[in-house]
Write a protein that holds these residues in place. Structure first.
Motif, PDB file in Angstrom:
ATOM      1  N   GLY A 167     -71.821  25.744  21.132  1.00  0.00           N
ATOM      2  CA  GLY A 167     -71.519  25.504  19.728  1.00  0.00           C
ATOM      3  C   GLY A 167     -70.339  26.289  19.196  1.00  0.00           C
ATOM      4  O   GLY A 167     -70.104  26.302  17.986  1.00  0.00           O
ATOM      5  N   THR A 168     -69.556  26.961  20.059  1.00  0.00           N
ATOM      6  CA  THR A 168     -68.391  27.696  19.586  1.00  0.00           C
ATOM      7  C   THR A 168     -67.284  26.715  19.201  1.00  0.00           C
ATOM      8  O   THR A 168     -67.243  25.592  19.692  1.00  0.00           O
ATOM      9  N   PRO A 169     -66.362  27.133  18.311  1.00  0.00           N
ATOM     10  CA  PRO A 169     -65.291  26.221  17.897  1.00  0.00           C
ATOM     11  C   PRO A 169     -64.178  26.085  18.921  1.00  0.00           C
ATOM     12  O   PRO A 169     -63.225  25.354  18.692  1.00  0.00           O
ATOM     13  N   PHE A 170     -64.257  26.792  20.053  1.00  0.00           N
ATOM     14  CA  PHE A 170     -63.225  26.720  21.073  1.00  0.00           C
ATOM     15  C   PHE A 170     -63.791  26.024  22.305  1.00  0.00           C
ATOM     16  O   PHE A 170     -64.909  26.313  22.729  1.00  0.00           O
ATOM     17  N   ALA A 171     -62.993  25.126  22.868  1.00  0.00           N
ATOM     18  CA  ALA A 171     -63.471  24.349  23.998  1.00  0.00           C
ATOM     19  C   ALA A 171     -62.345  24.124  24.984  1.00  0.00           C
ATOM     20  O   ALA A 171     -61.165  24.179  24.639  1.00  0.00           O
ATOM     21  N   GLY A 172     -62.728  23.860  26.237  1.00  0.00           N
ATOM     22  CA  GLY A 172     -61.750  23.550  27.263  1.00  0.00           C
ATOM     23  C   GLY A 172     -61.471  22.078  27.382  1.00  0.00           C
ATOM     24  O   GLY A 172     -60.628  21.670  28.185  1.00  0.00           O
ATOM     25  N   ASP A 173     -62.179  21.240  26.626  1.00  0.00           N
ATOM     26  CA  ASP A 173     -61.929  19.796  26.603  1.00  0.00           C
ATOM     27  C   ASP A 173     -61.107  19.443  25.372  1.00  0.00           C
ATOM     28  O   ASP A 173     -61.375  19.966  24.280  1.00  0.00           O
ATOM     29  N   PHE A 174     -60.126  18.589  25.535  1.00  0.00           N
ATOM     30  CA  PHE A 174     -59.347  18.155  24.385  1.00  0.00           C
ATOM     31  C   PHE A 174     -58.795  16.753  24.641  1.00  0.00           C
ATOM     32  O   PHE A 174     -58.790  16.263  25.783  1.00  0.00           O
ATOM     33  N   VAL A 175     -58.341  16.142  23.564  1.00  0.00           N
ATOM     34  CA  VAL A 175     -57.785  14.784  23.604  1.00  0.00           C
ATOM     35  C   VAL A 175     -56.429  14.811  22.939  1.00  0.00           C
ATOM     36  O   VAL A 175     -56.262  15.425  21.878  1.00  0.00           O
ATOM     37  N   VAL A 176     -55.455  14.160  23.556  1.00  0.00           N
ATOM     38  CA  VAL A 176     -54.142  13.978  22.931  1.00  0.00           C
ATOM     39  C   VAL A 176     -53.837  12.486  22.918  1.00  0.00           C
ATOM     40  O   VAL A 176     -54.219  11.756  23.837  1.00  0.00           O
ATOM     41  N   ALA A 177     -53.169  12.043  21.868  1.00  0.00           N
ATOM     42  CA  ALA A 177     -52.864  10.622  21.720  1.00  0.00           C
ATOM     43  C   ALA A 177     -51.524  10.461  21.024  1.00  0.00           C
ATOM     44  O   ALA A 177     -51.092  11.333  20.262  1.00  0.00           O
ATOM     45  N   ALA A 178     -50.861   9.334  21.283  1.00  0.00           N
ATOM     46  CA  ALA A 178     -49.557   9.076  20.676  1.00  0.00           C
ATOM     47  C   ALA A 178     -49.291   7.579  20.704  1.00  0.00           C
ATOM     48  O   ALA A 178     -49.843   6.838  21.543  1.00  0.00           O
ATOM     49  N   ARG A 179     -48.438   7.132  19.767  1.00  0.00           N
ATOM     50  CA  ARG A 179     -47.926   5.763  19.760  1.00  0.00           C
ATOM     51  C   ARG A 179     -46.404   5.852  19.848  1.00  0.00           C
ATOM     52  O   ARG A 179     -45.706   5.822  18.837  1.00  0.00           O
ATOM     53  N   PRO A 180     -45.867   5.987  21.049  1.00  0.00           N
ATOM     54  CA  PRO A 180     -44.424   6.191  21.189  1.00  0.00           C
ATOM     55  C   PRO A 180     -43.631   4.919  20.926  1.00  0.00           C
ATOM     56  O   PRO A 180     -44.177   3.814  20.855  1.00  0.00           O
ATOM     57  N   GLY A 181     -42.308   5.106  20.816  1.00  0.00           N
ATOM     58  CA  GLY A 181     -41.414   3.964  20.643  1.00  0.00           C
ATOM     59  C   GLY A 181     -41.666   3.244  19.339  1.00  0.00           C
ATOM     60  O   GLY A 181     -41.761   3.829  18.262  1.00  0.00           O
ATOM     61  N   GLY A 216     -45.697  11.289  24.685  1.00  0.00           N
ATOM     62  CA  GLY A 216     -44.802  10.326  24.065  1.00  0.00           C
ATOM     63  C   GLY A 216     -43.378  10.394  24.570  1.00  0.00           C
ATOM     64  O   GLY A 216     -42.540   9.593  24.163  1.00  0.00           O
ATOM     65  N   ALA A 217     -43.112  11.349  25.484  1.00  0.00           N
ATOM     66  CA  ALA A 217     -41.731  11.556  25.928  1.00  0.00           C
ATOM     67  C   ALA A 217     -41.439  10.965  27.294  1.00  0.00           C
ATOM     68  O   ALA A 217     -40.273  10.764  27.630  1.00  0.00           O
ATOM     69  N   VAL A 218     -42.456  10.719  28.105  1.00  0.00           N
ATOM     70  CA  VAL A 218     -42.228  10.183  29.451  1.00  0.00           C
ATOM     71  C   VAL A 218     -42.924   8.830  29.570  1.00  0.00           C
ATOM     72  O   VAL A 218     -43.885   8.543  28.838  1.00  0.00           O
ATOM     73  N   PRO A 219     -42.479   7.974  30.474  1.00  0.00           N
ATOM     74  CA  PRO A 219     -43.160   6.683  30.689  1.00  0.00           C
ATOM     75  C   PRO A 219     -44.599   6.904  31.140  1.00  0.00           C
ATOM     76  O   PRO A 219     -44.931   7.954  31.714  1.00  0.00           O
ATOM     77  N   PRO A 220     -45.485   5.932  30.913  1.00  0.00           N
ATOM     78  CA  PRO A 220     -46.899   6.103  31.259  1.00  0.00           C
ATOM     79  C   PRO A 220     -47.135   6.478  32.720  1.00  0.00           C
ATOM     80  O   PRO A 220     -47.994   7.309  33.021  1.00  0.00           O
ATOM     81  N   HIS A 221     -46.370   5.890  33.650  1.00  0.00           N
ATOM     82  CA  HIS A 221     -46.616   6.160  35.063  1.00  0.00           C
ATOM     83  C   HIS A 221     -46.184   7.558  35.473  1.00  0.00           C
ATOM     84  O   HIS A 221     -46.525   8.016  36.571  1.00  0.00           O
ATOM     85  N   MET A 222     -45.458   8.268  34.606  1.00  0.00           N
ATOM     86  CA  MET A 222     -44.984   9.612  34.942  1.00  0.00           C
ATOM     87  C   MET A 222     -45.757  10.716  34.231  1.00  0.00           C
ATOM     88  O   MET A 222     -45.515  11.897  34.490  1.00  0.00           O
TER      89      MET A 222
END
Length: 367
Positions: A167-181, A216-222
């Motif tokens: 229940g601590t506010p710090f975790a090793g799991d996270f999510v990042v998301a972007a809509r590039p271009g 958001g800076a590199v192509p998906p395959h990279m």
């Protein structure tokens, strides 16, 4: 009349501005709180010596406690030593030193020693207790902000839920998301850093910023290849992480899934109403240099959904990952049968996995 009012108002406004300026300067100054607390400590020590029957020696713990919260590591040791010195000077002035009074003085010096140890431990951070806590809160908020999903078109729904170990506010799991271009694609990465809870929180913060920039800076395959190279450069003792990367064309629903040592995504086929795993394999990030990650192609049609998660949701000390994934599929069919909403997704993450491990769950649904 108006001139008189202006003349009368000016002195009051000037005094108020000067008072606010002085108070602000005292708050921002490092020496201001030190001098105020020192004066308070001297006043209490004097009162203990003059009126011992009215004021117990333990009252000196009040400025000591305030000092441990507000003073920095350079000032706190001097303040503690000075306060204990004032108390020691008041001892000979006591009329009689009974057993209870001696115990009180002993406790004061023990607490003062504890505050000294605290000040020495803060030296590596270099900030006061309250400021250090504020920094930790800002770090926690940063991790939470990175997990915010970008705005999606009306025919798409996404939700992410994070739970940390203990229940601590710090975790090793996270999510990042972007809509590039031009925003036609949605890029999402769910990452599980080695360790858990507060131990992995610092590494998760660093990686979330770096991975968010790469997404958001590199192509998906990279993306996973670049993330792997970045993690190898850190040379951490526990320098590995698992991740799963999802790239979605928001117009056609075509998806690309790549995994780096991560549990497979699960996908809902609305036509038959069944959830199934999307097999994808690849080495974890930070272990093997110059590696590549295979891509699994698919499509989300109207009514379909895909779910990304971390191993804390499907693996426990008494159950392996395969059985955990089977249970996840069964619970998803039961809980999300009536539709996708925040309450159902939170119920799903609360009923699965271990509370002693970090858990992350992301659901993307095409309406």
């Amino acid at each position: 009349m108006s001139a008189e009012r202006v003349e009368i108002a000016r002195p009051g406004g000037l005094l108020r501005r000067r008072w606010l300026s002085w108070a602000r300067g005292l708050e921002e100054s490092e020496s201001g709180p030190f001098l105020v607390l020192m004066a308070l400590s001297i006043a209490f020590a004097t009162a203990i010596a003059v009126w011992p029957e009215w004021l117990p020696p333990s009252v000196i713990l009040l400025p000591l406690t305030l000092g441990s919260v507000t003073l920095g590591p350079r000032q706190l040791p001097w303040f503690v030593v000075a306060s204990l010195g004032f108390v020691a000077l008041s001892v000979p002035l006591q009329a009689e030193l009974g057993a209870r009074l001696m115990v009180s003085y002993g406790l004061i010096f023990v607490v003062g020693f504890i505050f000294l140890v605290i000040s020495f431990r803060r030296t590596t951070l270099g900030v006061a207790g309250s400021r250090g806590e504020s920094m930790l809160v800002e770090l926690r908020d940063r991790i939470m902000r990175v997990s915010n999903l970008p705005r999606l078109p009306g025919d798409w729904y996404a939700e992410v839920v994070l739970r940390s170990a203990g229940g601590t506010p710090f975790a090793g799991d996270f999510v990042v998301a972007a809509r590039p271009g031009n925003g036609q694609r949605l890029e999402i990465a769910v990452v599980d850093v080695s360790g858990k809870g507060a131990q992995a929180g610092v590494r998760a913060l660093q990686l979330s910023g770096a991975f968010g920039g790469l997404l958001g800076a590199v192509p998906p395959h990279m993306f996973l290849e670049a993330a792997n190279d970045y993690l190898l450069q850190q040379e951490w003792a526990e320098g590995f992480a698992t991740a799963i990367h999802l790239s979605v064309d928001l117009k056609t629903g075509v998806i690309e899934v790549r995994s780096a040592g991560h549990p497979p995504a699960v996908k809902l086929n609305a036509g038959i109403g069944r959830w199934s795993a999307v097999p994808s394999e690849g080495p974890a990030l930070g272990l093997i240099p110059h590696t590549t990650y295979a891509c699994v192609h698919g499509q989300l049609r109207r009514g379909d959904a895909i779910m990304l998660y971390t191993d804390g949701l499907v693996e426990t000390p008494t159950r392996d990952m395969g059985l955990g994934i089977d249970r996840l599929l069964g619970q998803a069919e039961r809980v999300l049968r009536s539709g996708f909403d925040t309450q159902g997704i939170e119920k799903l993450i609360e009923t699965l996995g271990s509370r002693h491990d970090d858990r992350a769950l992301l659901v993307l649904h095409r309406r």
